[in-house]
Design a protein around this motif. Structure first.
Motif, PDB file in Angstrom:
ATOM      1  N   SER A  78      35.542 -25.949  25.055  1.00 52.45           N
ATOM      2  CA  SER A  78      35.818 -24.639  24.465  1.00 52.45           C
ATOM      3  C   SER A  78      34.534 -24.073  23.863  1.00 52.45           C
ATOM      4  N   ALA A  79      34.556 -22.790  23.538  1.00 56.22           N
ATOM      5  CA  ALA A  79      33.396 -22.155  22.912  1.00 56.22           C
ATOM      6  C   ALA A  79      33.081 -22.828  21.570  1.00 56.22           C
ATOM      7  N   GLU A  80      34.127 -23.137  20.798  1.00 62.15           N
ATOM      8  CA  GLU A  80      33.914 -23.756  19.474  1.00 62.15           C
ATOM      9  C   GLU A  80      33.265 -25.137  19.641  1.00 62.15           C
ATOM     10  N   TYR A  81      33.748 -25.879  20.637  1.00 60.80           N
ATOM     11  CA  TYR A  81      33.203 -27.216  20.840  1.00 60.80           C
ATOM     12  C   TYR A  81      31.732 -27.142  21.263  1.00 60.80           C
ATOM     13  N   ARG A  82      31.426 -26.189  22.139  1.00 60.80           N
ATOM     14  CA  ARG A  82      30.025 -26.028  22.581  1.00 60.80           C
ATOM     15  C   ARG A  82      29.119 -25.696  21.388  1.00 60.80           C
ATOM     16  N   ALA A  83      29.606 -24.821  20.498  1.00 65.97           N
ATOM     17  CA  ALA A  83      28.787 -24.460  19.318  1.00 65.97           C
ATOM     18  C   ALA A  83      28.570 -25.692  18.437  1.00 65.97           C
ATOM     19  N   PHE A  84      29.599 -26.513  18.330  1.00 67.30           N
ATOM     20  CA  PHE A  84      29.514 -27.750  17.539  1.00 67.30           C
ATOM     21  C   PHE A  84      28.482 -28.708  18.155  1.00 67.30           C
TER      22      PHE A  84
ATOM     23  N   THR B 256      23.350 -21.163  15.891  1.00 68.74           N
ATOM     24  CA  THR B 256      24.660 -21.011  16.561  1.00 68.74           C
ATOM     25  C   THR B 256      25.162 -19.566  16.438  1.00 68.74           C
ATOM     26  N   HIS B 257      24.579 -18.799  15.498  1.00 66.41           N
ATOM     27  CA  HIS B 257      24.974 -17.383  15.333  1.00 66.41           C
ATOM     28  C   HIS B 257      23.963 -16.441  15.988  1.00 66.41           C
TER      29      HIS B 257
ATOM     30  N   ASP C 139      33.519 -20.806  27.621  1.00 67.87           N
ATOM     31  CA  ASP C 139      34.797 -21.377  27.209  1.00 67.87           C
ATOM     32  C   ASP C 139      35.511 -21.754  28.503  1.00 67.87           C
TER      33      ASP C 139
ATOM     34  N   GLU D  14      22.349 -24.776  12.084  1.00 65.85           N
ATOM     35  CA  GLU D  14      23.545 -23.949  11.845  1.00 65.85           C
ATOM     36  C   GLU D  14      23.253 -22.482  12.210  1.00 65.85           C
TER      37      GLU D  14
ATOM     38  N   CYS E 199      29.597 -18.008  23.756  1.00 70.61           N
ATOM     39  CA  CYS E 199      29.575 -19.373  24.298  1.00 70.61           C
ATOM     40  C   CYS E 199      30.571 -19.466  25.446  1.00 70.61           C
TER      41      CYS E 199
END
Ligand code: FAD
Length: 282
Positions: free
Chosen positions: A255-261, A241-242, A250, A238, A248
């Motif tokens: 998307s950026a959120e999906y890549r972080a996930f 990711t920060h 996009d 976790e 990330c």
């Protein structure tokens, strides 16, 4: 079809290649070094580059040699991805390059071309960053050897006319335990949503990434987190990711959120695998 005329040079020595490049530059020919040519041809066809001449590096023996020397494993900049994989000399690099493009293209794409190319993924650089390889460059004062971290930061940083002749990898890295994961949106052969290469050395993890940000990278901040004693595998996954060195990506692949996930889940699984290895202390 390439819509403009250009001259083609195929020098036999590093000195000659550099000299030709300088002469062509002075003549405003906008020369380009040419290795596998996959990117030079595609971009010339599309009109995004218009080189008046190309200097093919593939007849230079130092650029096409792969084998052992005092410095370790030497891989010429013009050695193809397929030759690297088939040689099995450096399994981590062999695995990484086997997932770049398809086999037909791997037979022409070169290690130097992938590292120097403008396509942002440059996946072959990940094992080179993890093993602190040396890069040999030819420039105004002949050949010089530099640590990869001094010449590759997000992209390769060469002086005008300089070119990569070969890479040297210390033998101690060739057989280290490693994990390679490439996640793509749909097909096996595609640009990466995330490529992660990690190795375990003396109980410590090194990790490098492509497809996550606009450039491939290895980060000491992330490695400090991965090797720190003060939190669980899940917290480490976790936390990193920060700690990325840029936003990330996009795009249509994710998307950026999906890549972080995907990053968090992949790192978690990789850390678990390392923990199960004999020297893993995570
Ligand atoms: C179908 C396909 C799929 C692909 N998928 C991926 C992928 O998933 N991941 C990925 O990372 N890449 C991927 N690529 C990108 C591909 O890796 C690059 O196009 C390729 O790396 C270029 O290598 P090349 O040897 O053909 O270089 P070239 O086209 O010859 O050169 C590329 C650039 O590097 C410069 N250059 C070449 N050699 C040197 C040198 N020794 N010193 C200094 N400058 C040099 C050239 O002047 C040029 O600017 C894909 C390409 C194709 C065609």
């Amino acid at each position: 079809m390439i819509a403009h005329d250009f001259d083609y040079y195929r020098p036999d020595t590093m000195k000659e290649a550099y000299g030709i490049y300088q002469k062509l530059s002075a003549m405003d020919k906008s020369p380009a070094y040419y290795a596998g040519g996959s990117e030079v041809i595609t971009m010339s066809r599309a009109g995004s580059i218009l080189p008046g001449a190309v200097v093919d590096l593939k007849a230079i023996p130092e650029c096409t040699y792969m084998g052992f020397a005092d410095e370790g494993l030497m891989i010429g900049a013009c050695v193809t991805l397929s030759a690297i994989a088939e040689s099995k000399l450096f399994p981590m690099l062999g695995t990484a390059v086997s997932r770049i493009a398809d086999h037909t293209n791997q037979c022409r794409i070169t290690l130097g071309g992938n590292v120097c190319g403008t396509i942002i993924y440059r996946e072959s650089v990940l094992p080179l960053l993890l093993t602190d390889c040396s890069v040999y460059l030819w420039g105004a004062n002949g050949e010089r050897r530099v640590p990869i971290k001094d010449v590759f930061h997000q992209r390769v940083m060469l002086k005008k006319g300089e070119f990569i002749t070969r890479f040297a990898i210390d033998q101690k890295w060739l057989g280290v335990p490693y994990i390679h994961v490439k996640k793509t949106k749909n097909e096996k052969i595609d640009y990466p949503l995330l490529t992660l290469v990690a190795l375990l050395e003396g109980g410590d993890i090194r990790m490098a990434f492509s497809g996550l940000c606009e450039f491939p990278f290895r980060s000491s901040r992330i490695e400090d987190t991965l090797n720190g004693p003060d939190c669980t595998i899940s917290e480490k996954a976790e936390r990193i990711t920060h700690q990325l060195p840029g936003p990330c990506l996009d795009n249509l692949d994710g998307s950026a959120e999906y890549r972080a996930f995907v990053l968090k889940n992949t790192v978690y699984k990789v850390l678990q695998k390392f923990k199960e290895m004999p020297n893993g202390r995570i």
